[in-house]
Design an enzyme around this catalytic site. Structure first.
Site, mmCIF file in Angstrom:
data_model
loop_
_atom_site.group_PDB
_atom_site.id
_atom_site.type_symbol
_atom_site.label_atom_id
_atom_site.label_comp_id
_atom_site.label_asym_id
_atom_site.label_seq_id
_atom_site.Cartn_x
_atom_site.Cartn_y
_atom_site.Cartn_z
ATOM 1 N N LYS A 22 61.116 36.846 5.999
ATOM 2 C CA LYS A 22 60.122 35.411 4.777
ATOM 3 C C LYS A 22 60.175 34.463 6.668
ATOM 4 C CE LYS A 22 63.948 32.163 4.248
ATOM 5 N NZ LYS A 22 63.524 31.038 4.684
ATOM 6 N N ASN A 23 60.971 33.876 7.371
ATOM 7 C CA ASN A 23 60.487 33.065 7.779
ATOM 8 C C ASN A 23 58.853 32.588 9.417
ATOM 9 O OD1 ASN A 23 62.733 31.592 6.847
ATOM 10 N ND2 ASN A 23 64.101 31.845 8.430
ATOM 11 N N CYS A 116 70.044 19.227 3.514
ATOM 12 C CA CYS A 116 69.810 20.469 2.970
ATOM 13 C C CYS A 116 72.007 20.878 2.509
ATOM 14 C CB CYS A 116 69.379 21.535 2.396
ATOM 15 S SG CYS A 116 69.755 22.765 3.642
ATOM 16 N N ARG A 121 70.138 18.570 8.272
ATOM 17 C CA ARG A 121 68.580 19.434 8.978
ATOM 18 C C ARG A 121 67.159 17.305 9.209
ATOM 19 N NH1 ARG A 121 67.879 24.835 5.806
ATOM 20 N NH2 ARG A 121 66.061 25.332 7.547
ATOM 21 N N ILE A 123 64.046 15.763 10.533
ATOM 22 C CA ILE A 123 62.240 17.020 10.872
ATOM 23 C C ILE A 123 62.194 15.431 11.707
ATOM 24 C CG2 ILE A 123 62.346 17.408 7.875
ATOM 25 C CD1 ILE A 123 60.738 14.639 7.941
ATOM 26 N N ASP A 305 72.122 32.391 11.082
ATOM 27 C CA ASP A 305 71.169 33.305 10.521
ATOM 28 C C ASP A 305 72.416 34.423 9.865
ATOM 29 O OD1 ASP A 305 69.311 31.457 9.281
ATOM 30 O OD2 ASP A 305 67.821 32.269 10.131
ATOM 31 N N ARG A 397 65.970 33.820 -2.507
ATOM 32 C CA ARG A 397 64.500 33.376 -1.908
ATOM 33 C C ARG A 397 64.239 34.260 -0.441
ATOM 34 N NH1 ARG A 397 66.280 27.141 -1.571
ATOM 35 N NH2 ARG A 397 64.126 26.774 -0.446
#
Ligand code: EPU
Length: 423
Positions: A22-23, A116, A121, A123, A305, A397
């Site tokens: 995914k990443n 989240c 998080r 930016i 993760d 997801r």
């Protein structure tokens, strides 16, 4: 309500092929818009976050075709539009499109991603590096606005290692005028994969895999066919499921090189593994030793993760294990769910002490985010009796076929009901 039902207590066994990452896929999808032509990606995972990103590309009039797990993206005729807020809010990493949109359209409008569940998080570094390359950036009514007819190379130093901000900088710099020197870059494999992908389509990125990158802007990129690499976090999650159930499994195409810190921990808690004919062969029958201390770190350290899936394993190990989460402050929301199963876990700030118990009992649990949700599945597979993991949309997801994969390893697990839960 969609949920995953698990009857636990059976050691996993069997062989599984790894899905694409995914990443790694998400920034490579963002890169597609930089070039008015075709991007063909094999082994692309068909997961929610990829679908959200494709919906955003479609909103720019990109043509998207799937042929099995091969994705064909045609960005020849794009039209500028704002990133639709429905996707921007669903998927925090839509921010990664900022630099690529500036590179293609000379402007960008994106919903502000906000905090989240796993942490604040911020930016700030995404915006700082785009500003350093010449973008004027503003914020109004929950949207970020950027404009820059031609990005210009510059020097920029990241004060903290950030995967997303490094990818942002790379995406903005590849077609900027002149040379960009980036210091203090993240070295996660997903940064390396993006840089190699871009070089394979004509970019000039030097120092790949190091903390310092030098990017010589090019006028154009070219069409490309590439392969999305296997997902190191999915592989680690399945290894945790194997460890928690004391099973024996084989993972085909697991990116062993990228999993070294995780495999060291697996070995410390009693797991044995070898790499045979391209397969990671794992034997968890002796898992059960406590882990005196592990802290999550940037690559090549232990990945944040995999912290929650590991916690589920340690909940059933002997003695006391100690985890320190240093990347995302919200990762311990899973603890209250594990406690419902009988886990004994104390938390203080960044630290968690897990006092292993002999057995976990099944229960009705709630997935609150992607990796924490996957960790509840790991715990459910090892627990006695039935576990229901609600809100499994979060898990989907990032995991393409978590129930089918774990069924293939002998797990008694299935998804029930259907509901479109975003996150
Ligand atoms: N940070 C800042 N300012 C910024 C950007 C980040 O302070 O401008 C901080 C973050 O708050 C965090 C640290 O820097 O404390 C590292 O965050 P990073 O930017 O590296 O994370 P990310 O790029 O937002 C990616 C993955 C995450 C993974 C982290 C860390 C994607 C789409 N997401 O996030 O994956 O946990 O790197 O490796 O690549 C997941 O897959 O479940 C997931 C959350």
């Amino acid at each position: 309500m969609s949920y995953i039902r698990i009857y636990g207590g059976k050691p996993l066994s069997g062989c599984l092929k790894m899905q694409g990452s995914k990443n790694a896929a998400l920034p490579i999808l963002a890169a597609a818009i930089l070039h008015p032509g075709k991007t063909i990606l094999h082994n692309c995972p068909r997961i929610r976050d990829v679908n959200y990103m494709l919906e955003i590309l479609k909103s720019f009039q990109a043509k998207i075709d799937w042929e099995g797990d091969t994705l064909v993206i045609d960005c020849t005729h794009l039209k500028f539009s704002a990133v639709p807020s429905v996707y921007g809010h669903q998927m925090r990493s839509s921010i990664i499109l900022f630099g690529a949109m500036l590179g293609r359209f000379g402007r960008a409008i994106l919903p502000q991603p906000g905090g989240c569940i796993i942490g604040e998080r911020p930016i700030n570094m995404h915006l700082d590096v785009l500003h350093a390359l010449g973008a004027e950036i503003g914020e109004r009514d929950g949207f970020l606005y950027g404009v820059c007819p031609l990005l210009k190379g510059n020097d920029f130093c990241f004060l903290k290692s950030s995967v997303g901000a490094t990818q942002q900088a790379i995406l903005a710099a590849v077609k900027a005028e002149g040379v960009t020197r980036l210091y203090g870059c993240a070295r996660e494999p997903e940064v390396v994969h993006l840089a190699r992908h871009l070089n394979s389509r004509g970019a000039d990125i030097r120092g790949i895999g190091s903390r310092d990158l030098e990017i010589h802007g090019v006028e154009q990129l070219c069409d490309v066919q590439d392969q999305i690499p296997p997902d190191r976090i999915v592989a680690g999650t399945y290894l945790c499921a194997c460890a928690a159930t004391r099973g024996q499994i084989q993972l085909e195409d697991a990116p062993v090189e990228e999993m070294q810190s995780f495999l060291q921990v697996y070995h410390k808690i009693g797991g044995q593994y070898e790499v045979k004919s391209g397969k990671l062969v794992a034997d968890s029958r002796r898992v059960g030793l406590p882990l005196p201390f592990v802290r999550t770190e940037v690559y090549p350290g232990f990945p944040t993760d995999l912290q929650s899936p590991l916690m589920a394993v340690l909940a059933l190990s002997k003695g006391t294990s100690h985890i320190r989460e240093t990347i995302f402050e919200g990762r311990y929301r899973i603890v209250s769910e594990l406690r419902k199963m009988g886990a004994q876990i104390e938390v203080s700030g960044q630290d968690a002490w897990i006092h292993g118990v002999d057995a976990l009992r099944g229960g009705r649990l709630q997935a609150k985010e992607l990796r924490g949700g996957a960790a509840l599945v790991v715990a459910g597979l090892a627990a006695q009796g039935e576990t229901l993991v609600e809100d499994c949309g979060y898990i989907e997801r990032g995991y393409e076929h978590i129930c089918e994969d774990l069924q293939a390893l002998g797990g008694n697990i299935c998804r029930e009901a259907d509901n479109d839960i975003g996150g």
